[in-house]
Design an enzyme around this catalytic site. Structure first.
Site, PDB file in Angstrom:
ATOM      1  N   ARG A  25       2.570 -11.696  17.580  1.00 22.74           N
ATOM      2  CA  ARG A  25       3.400 -12.083  16.616  1.00 22.74           C
ATOM      3  C   ARG A  25       3.507 -10.862  15.388  1.00 22.74           C
ATOM      4  O   ARG A  25       4.761 -10.154  15.439  1.00 22.74           O
ATOM      5  CB  ARG A  25       2.732 -13.032  15.990  1.00 22.74           C
ATOM      6  CG  ARG A  25       3.801 -13.880  14.960  1.00 22.74           C
ATOM      7  CD  ARG A  25       3.929 -13.433  13.834  1.00 22.74           C
ATOM      8  NE  ARG A  25       2.690 -13.675  12.803  1.00 22.74           N
ATOM      9  CZ  ARG A  25       2.627 -13.134  11.664  1.00 22.74           C
ATOM     10  NH1 ARG A  25       3.793 -12.632  11.067  1.00 22.74           N
ATOM     11  NH2 ARG A  25       1.542 -13.079  10.702  1.00 22.74           N
ATOM     12  N   ASP A  26       2.590 -10.568  14.637  1.00 21.90           N
ATOM     13  CA  ASP A  26       2.703  -9.534  13.586  1.00 21.90           C
ATOM     14  C   ASP A  26       2.985  -8.205  14.254  1.00 21.90           C
ATOM     15  O   ASP A  26       3.791  -7.481  13.347  1.00 21.90           O
ATOM     16  CB  ASP A  26       1.477  -9.725  12.979  1.00 21.90           C
ATOM     17  CG  ASP A  26       1.541  -8.936  11.564  1.00 21.90           C
ATOM     18  OD1 ASP A  26       2.663  -8.943  10.944  1.00 21.90           O
ATOM     19  OD2 ASP A  26       0.436  -8.412  10.951  1.00 21.90           O
ATOM     20  N   HIS A 218      -7.207  -9.060   6.899  1.00 23.38           N
ATOM     21  CA  HIS A 218      -6.330  -8.481   7.818  1.00 23.38           C
ATOM     22  C   HIS A 218      -5.871  -7.131   6.904  1.00 23.38           C
ATOM     23  O   HIS A 218      -4.977  -7.125   5.971  1.00 23.38           O
ATOM     24  CB  HIS A 218      -5.212  -9.671   7.530  1.00 23.38           C
ATOM     25  CG  HIS A 218      -3.705  -9.195   8.435  1.00 23.38           C
ATOM     26  ND1 HIS A 218      -3.399 -10.027   9.491  1.00 23.38           N
ATOM     27  CD2 HIS A 218      -2.819  -8.207   8.277  1.00 23.38           C
ATOM     28  CE1 HIS A 218      -2.477  -9.280   9.833  1.00 23.38           C
ATOM     29  NE2 HIS A 218      -2.019  -8.272   9.245  1.00 23.38           N
ATOM     30  N   HIS A 220      -4.077  -3.339   6.896  1.00 20.52           N
ATOM     31  CA  HIS A 220      -3.462  -2.209   7.247  1.00 20.52           C
ATOM     32  C   HIS A 220      -3.654  -0.820   7.058  1.00 20.52           C
ATOM     33  O   HIS A 220      -4.569  -0.821   6.018  1.00 20.52           O
ATOM     34  CB  HIS A 220      -1.887  -2.331   6.862  1.00 20.52           C
ATOM     35  CG  HIS A 220      -0.997  -3.606   7.354  1.00 20.52           C
ATOM     36  ND1 HIS A 220       0.115  -3.738   7.617  1.00 20.52           N
ATOM     37  CD2 HIS A 220      -1.674  -4.873   7.172  1.00 20.52           C
ATOM     38  CE1 HIS A 220       0.435  -4.738   8.039  1.00 20.52           C
ATOM     39  NE2 HIS A 220      -0.557  -5.779   7.703  1.00 20.52           N
ATOM     40  N   CYS A 251       4.928  -4.672   8.122  1.00 19.80           N
ATOM     41  CA  CYS A 251       5.552  -5.624   7.399  1.00 19.80           C
ATOM     42  C   CYS A 251       6.951  -5.492   7.262  1.00 19.80           C
ATOM     43  O   CYS A 251       7.349  -4.870   6.263  1.00 19.80           O
ATOM     44  CB  CYS A 251       4.994  -6.308   5.969  1.00 19.80           C
ATOM     45  SG  CYS A 251       5.658  -7.686   5.270  1.00 19.80           S
ATOM     46  N   ASN A 260      -0.833  -2.248  11.529  1.00 19.57           N
ATOM     47  CA  ASN A 260      -2.114  -3.233  11.397  1.00 19.57           C
ATOM     48  C   ASN A 260      -3.284  -2.239  11.949  1.00 19.57           C
ATOM     49  O   ASN A 260      -3.043  -1.202  12.578  1.00 19.57           O
ATOM     50  CB  ASN A 260      -1.913  -4.231  12.067  1.00 19.57           C
ATOM     51  CG  ASN A 260      -0.998  -5.349  11.739  1.00 19.57           C
ATOM     52  OD1 ASN A 260      -1.242  -5.765  10.610  1.00 19.57           O
ATOM     53  ND2 ASN A 260       0.070  -5.857  12.511  1.00 19.57           N
TER      54      ASN A 260
END
Length: 311
Positions: A25-26, A218, A220, A251, A260
């Site tokens: 997803r991300d 989470h 980055h 993002c 990420n």
């Protein structure tokens, strides 16, 4: 090959950490290439085969905003759900929840912001208005026995507002949890966090009464701090860590955000510390190498690069 040593510096380490794999997803939502459903389904199933028990599968956001994931329903129908594995999907509102429920989804996520500027840019709403939008979604999901992860972006810094005060993070996290979220994932959306800031935020949340086992991190890796920040969080008792296969993602709504934390880099660190994850590093390297071929670019993960040519 194992170069791991268990530290004896007196600092606590949990015996096990669960990785929330966010690549499907991300990770993929920020790629210019739109992969076929069959490739995405194989990606998810490879991640499960590698040992992941939490795989964020897709997003039910309107295709206008995230065209890379416009095939959410088709993908969820295409994968074989393995017992004991969670397949959370991102839902933006009540309509997205209905789409997810119709498919038998058992875990969802909502995505909010700590800062007003990013909330308005990403959701078109103030922080307060976004929480009002989430309230019926979370309530309906919890009534159905569905777990709800609450993502909080910009927890450490915002490209428009600068450094984010710890009390603001605490305020929004507390409100998100009051809605009924079972998990809160603290996002360093533009990768500006450092270990001291991570410790300060976690100390404040834990002191407020939020259970540490309901918190995830989470990170980055914009400034190369993701692993250091993760270790800080783990030593504070956090046992839920988000990562993306091969370091995919960023993002799409924050131009300064880079990839990420790579799952493989995280595995190298955690396994070297004697922390169990249940995830096979070799299978992850093979998966990220395979996916890089479909995306037409190499993985940014240092561990993938180091191990891809080894047997």
């Amino acid at each position: 090959m194992d170069f791991g040593v268990t530290p004896h510096d007196g600092l606590p380490l949990p015996p096990r950490v669960t990785i929330c794999e966010v690549g499907p997803r991300d990770g993929l939502q920020n790629e210019s290439a739109v992969l076929p459903v069959a490739v995405k389904a194989e990606f998810v199933e490879r991640l499960v085969d590698a040992g992941h028990t939490v795989v964020e599968t897709t997003s039910f956001v309107h295709p206008k905003w995230v065209p890379q994931l416009a095939d959410a329903e088709d993908l969820f129908r295409a994968i074989t759900l393995a017992p004991g594995v969670r397949y959370p999907v991102l839902v933006p509102n009540s309509r997205g929840l209905e789409r997810a429920l119709d498919l038998g989804v058992r875990d969802i996520a909502v995505f909010g912001s700590v800062t007003e500027t990013f909330s308005r840019r990403n959701l078109g709403r103030t922080v307060g208005e976004s929480l009002e939008m989430f309230a019926p979604v979370v309530a309906r999901a919890r009534e159905a026995g569905i777990g709800v992860r609450g993502y909080l972006s910009m927890c450490f810094g915002d490209p428009w507002e600068g450094e984010v005060p710890v009390p603001r993070v605490l305020d929004v996290a507390t409100r998100m949890r009051a809605l009924g979220c079972t998990e809160i994932s603290l996002g360093d959306t533009i990768g500006v966090a450092t270990p001291g800031r991570v410790a300060a935020v976690l100390d404040a949340l834990i002191a407020s009464g939020i259970p540490v086992d309901s918190l995830a991190v989470h990170f980055h890796d914009t400034y190369g701090q993701a692993l250091a920040n993760t270790l800080t969080a783990v030593r504070k008792g956090v046992t839920l860590v988000d990562a993306s296969a091969g370091g995919l993602g960023g993002c799409p709504f924050a131009g300064s955000a880079t990839g990420n934390l790579a799952t493989e880099d995280l595995l190298w660190q955690l396994h070297g510390l004697g922390i169990e994850t249940g995830v096979d590093l070799r299978k992850m390297v093979d998966t990220s190498t395979w996916l890089a071929g479909h995306l037409g670019r190499p993985s940014p993960s240092r561990t993938v690069t180091a191990l891809a040519g080894t047997s």
